[in-house]
Design an enzyme around this catalytic site. Structure first.
Site, PDB file in Angstrom:
ATOM      1  N   GLU A 322       0.791  -1.077   0.106  1.00  0.00           N
ATOM      2  CA  GLU A 322      -0.059   0.017  -0.213  1.00  0.00           C
ATOM      3  C   GLU A 322       0.840   1.394   0.120  1.00  0.00           C
ATOM      4  OE1 GLU A 322      -0.154  -2.296   2.068  1.00  0.00           O
ATOM      5  OE2 GLU A 322      -2.392  -3.240   2.342  1.00  0.00           O
ATOM      6  N   LYS A 431      -1.136  -9.641  24.174  1.00  0.00           N
ATOM      7  CA  LYS A 431      -1.611  -8.815  25.054  1.00  0.00           C
ATOM      8  C   LYS A 431      -1.625  -9.702  26.574  1.00  0.00           C
ATOM      9  CE  LYS A 431      -4.461  -5.005  25.395  1.00  0.00           C
ATOM     10  NZ  LYS A 431      -5.686  -4.134  24.868  1.00  0.00           N
ATOM     11  N   TRP A 436       1.001  -4.849  26.314  1.00  0.00           N
ATOM     12  CA  TRP A 436       1.435  -5.393  24.974  1.00  0.00           C
ATOM     13  C   TRP A 436       2.878  -5.940  25.281  1.00  0.00           C
ATOM     14  CZ3 TRP A 436      -0.163  -1.243  20.924  1.00  0.00           C
ATOM     15  CH2 TRP A 436      -1.444  -1.231  20.623  1.00  0.00           C
TER      16      TRP A 436
HETATM   17  N1  LIG Z   1      11.263  -3.875   7.831  1.00  0.00           N
HETATM   18  C1  LIG Z   1      10.407  -4.345   8.324  1.00  0.00           C
HETATM   19  N2  LIG Z   1      10.354  -4.948   9.762  1.00  0.00           N
HETATM   20  C2  LIG Z   1       9.045  -5.481   9.760  1.00  0.00           C
HETATM   21  N3  LIG Z   1       8.153  -5.646   9.246  1.00  0.00           N
HETATM   22  C3  LIG Z   1       8.122  -5.335   7.964  1.00  0.00           C
HETATM   23  C4  LIG Z   1       9.012  -4.656   7.326  1.00  0.00           C
HETATM   24  N4  LIG Z   1       8.893  -4.230   6.026  1.00  0.00           N
HETATM   25  C5  LIG Z   1       7.575  -4.736   5.875  1.00  0.00           C
HETATM   26  N5  LIG Z   1       7.030  -5.642   6.959  1.00  0.00           N
HETATM   27  C6  LIG Z   1       5.783  -5.984   7.352  1.00  0.00           C
HETATM   28  O1  LIG Z   1       5.230  -6.480   5.900  1.00  0.00           O
HETATM   29  C7  LIG Z   1       3.988  -5.758   5.832  1.00  0.00           C
HETATM   30  C8  LIG Z   1       3.796  -5.350   4.353  1.00  0.00           C
HETATM   31  O2  LIG Z   1       3.933  -6.389   3.557  1.00  0.00           O
HETATM   32  P1  LIG Z   1       2.987  -6.568   2.260  1.00  0.00           P
HETATM   33  O3  LIG Z   1       2.325  -5.487   1.629  1.00  0.00           O
HETATM   34  O4  LIG Z   1       3.953  -7.433   1.462  1.00  0.00           O
HETATM   35  O5  LIG Z   1       1.860  -7.737   2.416  1.00  0.00           O
HETATM   36  P2  LIG Z   1       1.380  -8.468   3.887  1.00  0.00           P
HETATM   37  O6  LIG Z   1       0.937  -7.145   4.764  1.00  0.00           O
HETATM   38  O7  LIG Z   1       2.605  -9.291   4.316  1.00  0.00           O
HETATM   39  O8  LIG Z   1       0.239  -9.210   3.513  1.00  0.00           O
HETATM   40  P3  LIG Z   1      -1.488  -8.931   3.861  1.00  0.00           P
HETATM   41  O9  LIG Z   1      -1.493  -7.122   3.646  1.00  0.00           O
HETATM   42  O10 LIG Z   1      -2.136  -9.594   2.454  1.00  0.00           O
HETATM   43  O11 LIG Z   1      -1.705  -9.603   4.936  1.00  0.00           O
HETATM   44  C9  LIG Z   1       3.824  -4.327   6.842  1.00  0.00           C
HETATM   45  O12 LIG Z   1       2.739  -4.178   7.020  1.00  0.00           O
HETATM   46  C10 LIG Z   1       4.708  -5.069   7.821  1.00  0.00           C
HETATM   47  O13 LIG Z   1       4.041  -5.817   8.686  1.00  0.00           O
HETATM   48 MG   LIG Z   2      -0.658  -6.119   4.643  1.00  0.00          MG
END
Ligand SMILES: Nc1ncnc2c1ncn2[C@@H]1O[C@H](COP(=O)(O)OP(=O)(O)OP(=O)(O)O)[C@@H](O)[C@H]1O
Ligand SMILES: [Mg+2]
Ligand SMILES: Nc1ncnc2c1ncn2[C@@H]1O[C@H](COP(=O)(O)OP(=O)(O)OP(=O)(O)O)[C@@H](O)[C@H]1O
Ligand SMILES: [Mg+2]
Lengths: 539, 539
Positions: A322, A431, A436
């Site tokens: 996004e 939680k 948290w």
């Molecule tokens: N450097 C990072 N450290 C921790 N988490 C990360 C990092 N980069 C990305 N993320 C995680 O990845 C997510 C974004 O991933 P992506 O858009 O590929 O889909 P997803 O969130 O894994 O899948 P969905 O939204 O369909 O459940 C972020 O919201 C976060 O949770």
């Molecule tokens: Mg996501």
């Protein structure tokens, strides 16, 4: 002057100024395909012309099912140059899911690698595309009823005229990884992709210039390989694509041979590369200080430290489908370089500062969190390359706040320096007794133990504290460790009530197609787990 | 997401992320004023609030008559943050001209340095501003009827709310230098300034990151000091302002003391600095490889070479008031670094490649010139930070083509690498027997002669060839050279018919306020010049 920010400018510029710069792609047979920006420019325009001739209309989606290589790059520019929208399909998903996504997006055409035809066969019946164009990477004949890419784009395009597009027109589209639910579609405008390219090229972000050689290991079906193909083409950087060969040795060979200076991918890739480097000291002669952009999941501090010992520099960033995707990046501020080493690593393991024109805030139950590095809450963002909605998902309005911010679903803190640290996903939060606990912090600490290959920490139900943390650990090949030992290892670093109630050892942690832990599956698996002698520590 | 590109984002970001970074200003008494981005942020917002309270409306102009220092920086952001337009007045112009410009722009308020009050006095009567705010740099009392800046901005602005602006709203305004006629006003939108900041920060352009220390020697009243205050504030760079002390020794002291890595100004500044360095070898310990962005007039190749010997790197760029200003920049492509030294210098003396999202073309009488490095014609440009018109100058429509490009009035070539080379201004062209001669090429070659301090080449009327070149030369202090010697020096480098018909030696070449040769004046002065023994060489 009213001048729209479109990908066509980037394409034209590349053709005019960077004609002699190389684009290198690893083919399925491991040979290297080499050509130049001049070739790329000519062929991307031919693709655009052919698509228009085939009836593509402004805003129509064209799906791609491809590895990272030059034809995928041509599609990145050729499809938008025809007024279309490139929709990159994730070839690692279940075939039914790929079909669902292509249909949900309404893809009219599909461009597919010949080596992926067996995969396509599995969902061809469910697919509602009009035309399938096959990229013949291996030379095998193209199946009946499909077109061959080279003949499709065979007509020269000197006379091709771009459609009049506006910067708000859609250029690309990608679905989320499906870690927390069914993938959702995000549409990228020309404007968003251009501004993201400018921002990520900055010296304090990825610092990409035409002196660099860049390998996107992250797939081009994964949020546009983090925008690298757009950014590199804008600045005229040599691009090197690994094709289907993503095993550590193939990648290291490529880094060495092509004198790579910047690469990017998810932590699992780098963990594999690290093991390979440690097993074969001195085998690969890499460019000293090569930067490795890591994102998609948290980069464990132990990994950042380990690569430093090889004179390879991890740059940790955070992003989402996004957010196009880069939202924050963890390069230290100059004054931090005088800090004690410990503290520097602590900061480099955070997800970093928001890029220029990205705004971040932390929403808690009592308003917005101060920048104290402690108060956790949901990370919310806004900016010119942040999505305003999901494609055809009226049910997802609650992903956006009333005042127009995007709710990331990530839990984070922001410290006084402005560094964002992701502590969890809202759905993975633990939680305990109303407080948290950050599963990510515990995981990263565990991964610092010499015997631990991987660790996921999840919530298990508890009669008194509602939830308690449980560590699920994979040991390194041949290594040994006990539950007690690992808990003792964590003890000095955390408050007592944060320590996991138990450690279970497993062979493998279930993962998504993007290599992320599938914690929902783990929670399901361990929902009945009960601590022996329950109640002792947590009372 | 609909998120406008405005300077307010940059201001907010700077306040949030870069609070501890320094901003240093040289005061009239030569002391250094130091404060931080946190102070700057607070005060710029207080200025915005005070201006709104004083009745400033969206789009109203506020004039500034100031040297480069922190209050000017506060005005760069505080005025637009109130919805106003900062209009920087060129204090080097004739007082009547300043008054004309301020009135033509309709400036409602004026912020002025106390040390410039004597200048203001000379045109105060002609000025139609409502309110004059005096920056007390020296502590002298503020004259009756004027306000003092510190009391004007005294009210805290925690509660200040930005007006809702769009990215197309005007934020700044500047008049051209008046080299070829009366200055013309150019208005900058928030969007143009933001995009210009992104593009100039890129590694292949100025390469500005938060690791740098930047001194804009170019005045802040001269096309926003080439945008540096905006770019630096966006990336969080330490900014150092020279105040009124622009003599070579003061600047060199500042570069040394503040560990400056990037600076920018017109060639005359650098020629002075070069002489000072050569006279005092080893006196200043500068950061090795310090980059000096040079533009406004051509950077002679001999100057680029000379600075290389001091391990200081000239970066040559071209721009105009109408182009915000940076349009092209002459950093070599990587493959050029393997070229012979001669050819590298030839390229570094060109004005370089267009920035991303700037388009360039050369218009000749027979259409657009090929990129052959030879065909001269008028340089035309377009892009998101190129002006679409002049402020209240309906007579200037012919500065723009029917298809929406800006006609620069510069004559240039583009070579196969895409490098732009400015050969002249259309108004300074020498047309001999129907063919064009580049005065700039001849000047740069002459300035490579060890005895020549400065050289201007102009057209003088000729009965047979219509026009012929005449060289007007200032010799270095104590140096000697004859006409014959200088012509012989040029002979191997040019076609015979390019060689000037004569050389006249003068004490000084008339210049504009921006240090550019006033060739119109020279042409007037030498319009009756006749070669002794006329006709011999040119037949
Ligand atoms: N450097 C990072 N450290 C921790 N988490 C990360 C990092 N980069 C990305 N993320 C995680 O990845 C997510 C974004 O991933 P992506 O858009 O590929 O889909 P997803 O969130 O894994 O899948 P969905 O939204 O369909 O459940 C972020 O919201 C976060 O949770
Ligand atoms: Mg996501
Ligand atoms: N690197 C350079 N080499 C040669 N000429 C340059 C360079 N940079 C700028 N110039 C000249 O400066 C001009 C832009 O200057 P500016 O906008 O300050 O006003 P001006 O053109 O000198 O004045 P006016 O437009 O009022 O006559 C360009 O059109 C070009 O002629
Ligand atoms: Mg001009």
């Amino acid at each position: 002057m009213n001048y729209p920010l479109t990908l066509m400018h980037i394409l034209e510029r590349a053709g005019m100024l960077y004609g002699s710069v190389e684009i290198v792609s690893r083919m399925p047979d491991k040979s290297l395909h080499r050509y130049t920006y001049a070739d790329f420019y000519r062929r991307a325009r031919s693709l655009a012309k052919a698509l228009q001739k085939a009836g593509l209309k402004r805003g129509d989606r064209v799906g791609t099912l491809m590895w990272n290589h030059y034809v995928h790059l041509e599609s990145y520019f050729g499809i938008p140059a025809a007024g279309g929208v490139i929709h990159t399909l994730n070839l690692r998903l279940h075939p039914d899911e790929i079909a669902y996504i292509a249909n949900h997006a309404g893809d009219r055409f599909l461009i597919v690698d010949d080596v992926l035809l067996p995969l396509l066969q599995k969902f061809r019946d469910q697919l509602r595309v009009e035309k399938i164009i096959v990229v013949s990477l291996t030379g095998q004949p193209v199946p009946e009823g499909m077109e061959e890419y080279e003949s499709f784009i065979a007509e020269p395009a000197e006379d091709f005229v771009y459609p009049e597009l506006e910067e708000e027109d859609a250029a690309g589209m990608c679905y989320t990884s499906g870690t927390t639910g069914r993938p959702k579609g995000v549409v990228y405008s020309h404007r968003a992709l251009v501004l993201h390219s400018f921002a990520t090229a900055l010296g304090d972000v990825l610092g990409i210039s035409r002196r660099d050689v860049v390998v996107p290991v992250v797939p081009m079906f994964h949020v546009n390989a983090w925008g690298l193909p757009f950014t590199c083409t804008m600045v005229g950087t040599k691009q090197v694509f690994p094709g289907p060969h993503l095993d550590p040795a193939s990648l290291l060979d490529l880094f060495e041979k092509e004198r790579v200076t910047i690469t990017a991918g998810v932590p699992t890739i780098w963990l594999g590369i690290l093991q390979m480097l440690e097993k074969n000291p001195g085998k690969w002669d890499l460019v000293p200080g090569m930067r490795m952009m890591v994102g998609g999941s948290a980069a464990p501090e132990s990994m950042i430290r380990a690569f430093d010992r090889h004179n390879l520099r991890v740059v940790h960033g955070w992003g989402m489908t996004e957010t196009t995707p880069v939202g924050t990046l963890g390069i230290l501020k100059p004054h931090m370089e005088e800090w004690p080493e410990e503290k520097q690593y602590e900061y480099r393991a955070k997800q970093g500062l928001p890029l220029p024109f990205v705004e971040v805030r932390i929403a808690t139950e009592d308003g917005f969190a101060p920048h104290d590095g402690k108060t956790m809450g949901e990370l919310q963002v806004r900016g010119p390359w942040i999505a305003a909605d999901y494609y055809n998902r009226p049910d997802s309005r609650d992903s956006f706040t009333e005042d127009g911010w995007f709710r990331t679903g990530d839990v984070a803190t922001i410290d006084p320096e402005g560094f964002v640290k992701i502590t969890d996903r809202t759905k993975d939060l633990i939680k305990s007794g109303g407080e948290w606990i950050s599963s990510v912090d515990l995981e990263n600490a565990l991964m610092g133990h010499p015997a631990v290959a991987e660790a996921a920490v999840i919530a298990v139900p508890h009669p008194k504290w509602q939830e308690r943390p449980l560590a699920v650990v994979v040991l390194k090949e041949g290594a040994q460790a006990t539950e007690e030992e690992l808990i003792q290892f964590l003890a000095p670093k955390f408050a007592k009530w944060w320590l996991p109630d138990g450690v279970v050892f497993v062979e493998e942690i279930p993962r998504t197609s993007a290599g992320k832990f599938l914690k929902a599956k783990l929670r399901e698996q361990f929902k009945d787990w009960v601590k022996e002698g329950e109640g002792l520590r947590t009372e």
